[in-house]
Write a protein that holds these residues in place. Structure first.
Motif, short mmCIF file in Angstrom:
data_model
loop_
_atom_site.label_atom_id
_atom_site.label_comp_id
_atom_site.label_asym_id
_atom_site.label_seq_id
_atom_site.Cartn_x
_atom_site.Cartn_y
_atom_site.Cartn_z
N HIS A 191 1.16 -6.56 27.47
CA HIS A 191 -0.04 -6.22 28.22
C HIS A 191 -0.05 -7.04 29.52
N GLN A 192 -0.74 -6.61 30.54
CA GLN A 192 -0.55 -7.17 31.87
C GLN A 192 -1.44 -8.39 32.10
N TYR A 193 -0.87 -9.38 32.81
CA TYR A 193 -1.61 -10.61 33.07
C TYR A 193 -1.12 -11.26 34.35
N TRP A 194 -1.90 -12.22 34.85
CA TRP A 194 -1.59 -12.91 36.10
C TRP A 194 -1.95 -14.38 35.97
N ILE A 195 -1.18 -15.23 36.66
CA ILE A 195 -1.55 -16.62 36.87
C ILE A 195 -1.48 -16.87 38.38
N GLY A 236 -8.73 -32.46 46.10
CA GLY A 236 -7.31 -32.13 45.99
C GLY A 236 -6.91 -31.49 44.69
N ASP A 237 -7.83 -30.84 43.99
CA ASP A 237 -7.48 -30.17 42.74
C ASP A 237 -6.59 -28.96 43.00
N LEU A 238 -5.65 -28.73 42.07
CA LEU A 238 -4.93 -27.47 41.98
C LEU A 238 -5.76 -26.54 41.10
N ILE A 239 -6.13 -25.38 41.61
CA ILE A 239 -6.91 -24.41 40.85
C ILE A 239 -5.97 -23.33 40.32
N LEU A 240 -5.89 -23.23 38.99
CA LEU A 240 -5.09 -22.20 38.34
C LEU A 240 -6.04 -21.15 37.76
N ILE A 241 -5.75 -19.88 38.01
CA ILE A 241 -6.57 -18.77 37.51
C ILE A 241 -5.71 -17.93 36.58
N PHE A 242 -6.14 -17.79 35.34
CA PHE A 242 -5.41 -17.07 34.30
C PHE A 242 -6.16 -15.79 33.96
N LYS A 243 -5.53 -14.64 34.16
CA LYS A 243 -6.17 -13.35 33.89
C LYS A 243 -5.32 -12.56 32.90
N ALA A 244 -5.87 -12.29 31.73
CA ALA A 244 -5.15 -11.54 30.68
C ALA A 244 -5.90 -10.26 30.38
N THR A 245 -5.16 -9.16 30.18
CA THR A 245 -5.77 -7.87 29.83
C THR A 245 -5.02 -7.25 28.65
N ASP A 246 -5.68 -6.27 28.02
CA ASP A 246 -4.99 -5.50 26.97
C ASP A 246 -4.47 -4.18 27.52
N PHE A 247 -4.39 -4.05 28.85
CA PHE A 247 -3.96 -2.80 29.48
C PHE A 247 -2.46 -2.61 29.27
N SER A 248 -2.05 -1.41 28.81
CA SER A 248 -0.66 -1.22 28.41
C SER A 248 -0.06 0.08 28.91
N ASN A 249 -0.66 0.71 29.91
CA ASN A 249 -0.13 1.98 30.42
C ASN A 249 0.52 1.76 31.79
N ALA A 250 0.18 2.59 32.76
CA ALA A 250 0.77 2.44 34.09
C ALA A 250 0.39 1.09 34.68
N PRO A 251 1.25 0.51 35.52
CA PRO A 251 0.95 -0.83 36.03
C PRO A 251 -0.38 -0.91 36.77
N LEU A 252 -1.10 -2.00 36.53
CA LEU A 252 -2.25 -2.36 37.35
C LEU A 252 -1.70 -3.17 38.51
#
Length: 237
Positions: free
Chosen positions: A197-201, A162-178
């Motif tokens: 810079h763009q990132y996701w959780i 029953g774990d909650l899995i969190l995925i953290f993705k950080a980038t140094d990308f700073s131009n058009a959206p990924l």
């Protein structure tokens, strides 16, 4: 393993305060920790501190997870606020992602400040969680770093059901959206794709302990990135 080719426009999920999936929602069918809400800060350039506010939904007994991202300059010393405990601290040549957790008390102020020993560009996010195991909420964590188009998280092996899995993705990308497409069985808690810079959780729930899923965001550009997985244990039922 989940692998997605990410092309074209996609919806932007991030808002200043994102309510996240409600407790006991159809997404969380395993009785795991609940994602209550998330908040994020804008990029601060050449700063020696970063303040993060967990918003108005926080209550005593919840757990806050902070994602502190810094860019450029030397790998500075980071002084965390009182009561915040380091989960992991990972970096490439330009991108650093430091993850912390904190058990919220009734007397806590909503804003916490991280201090840096030298100026860096910095941004961050906080995810509020309920129904989390007290005292030691983190089951397992790992990281994958790289340079190039595949922002890939690596599977880990959990020890609790029953774990909650969190995925953290950080980038140094700073131009058009990924424009990243969230895998179908995951929730985009934060998808910061507009401003540098763009990132996701991302989040999903694992019914039984064992090997977690990988995610692979494929992009044609070159940039530095950090992708961590953190497994959060639920409180006893």
């Amino acid at each position: 393993m989940i692998k997605r080719a990410l092309m074209g426009a996609a919806a932007v999920f991030i808002v200043a305060c994102n309510p996240g999936p409600p407790p006991a929602s159809s997404t969380n069918t395993v009785g795991g920790a609940d994602v209550i809400a998330s908040t994020h800060s804008k990029m601060a350039t050449a700063t020696t501190s970063l303040a993060l506010d967990w918003g108005k939904k926080a209550q005593a007994g919840q757990v806050a997870i902070a994602d502190v991202m810094t860019y450029g300059g030397p790998k500075t010393a980071i002084t965390a606020p009182d009561g915040w405990k380091l989960i992991r601290d990972d970096s490439t040549a330009t991108t650093r992602q430091s993850l912390y957790w904190h058990a919220i008390q009734a007397s806590d102020a909503s804003t916490s400040t991280w201090n840096f020993s030298a100026p860096v560009d910095a941004q961050g996010a906080i995810v509020l969680l309920g129904n989390v195991a007290p005292g030691a909420p983190v089951d397992m964590s790992n990281v994958h770093t790289g340079t190039g188009g595949d922002v890939k998280s690596t599977a880990l092996t959990t020890t609790a059901d029953g774990d909650l899995i969190l995925i953290f993705k950080a980038t140094d990308f700073s131009n058009a959206p990924l424009t990243a497409q969230t895998p179908g069985d995951m929730t985009a808690v934060v998808a910061q794709q507009n401003d540098p810079h763009q990132y996701w959780i991302l989040a999903y729930w694992q019914g039984q302990n064992g090997t977690t899923e990988e995610t692979d965001f494929s992009f044609p550009q070159l940039f530095n990135w950090v992708a961590a997985q953190v497994a959060i244990k639920h409180a006893s039922h």
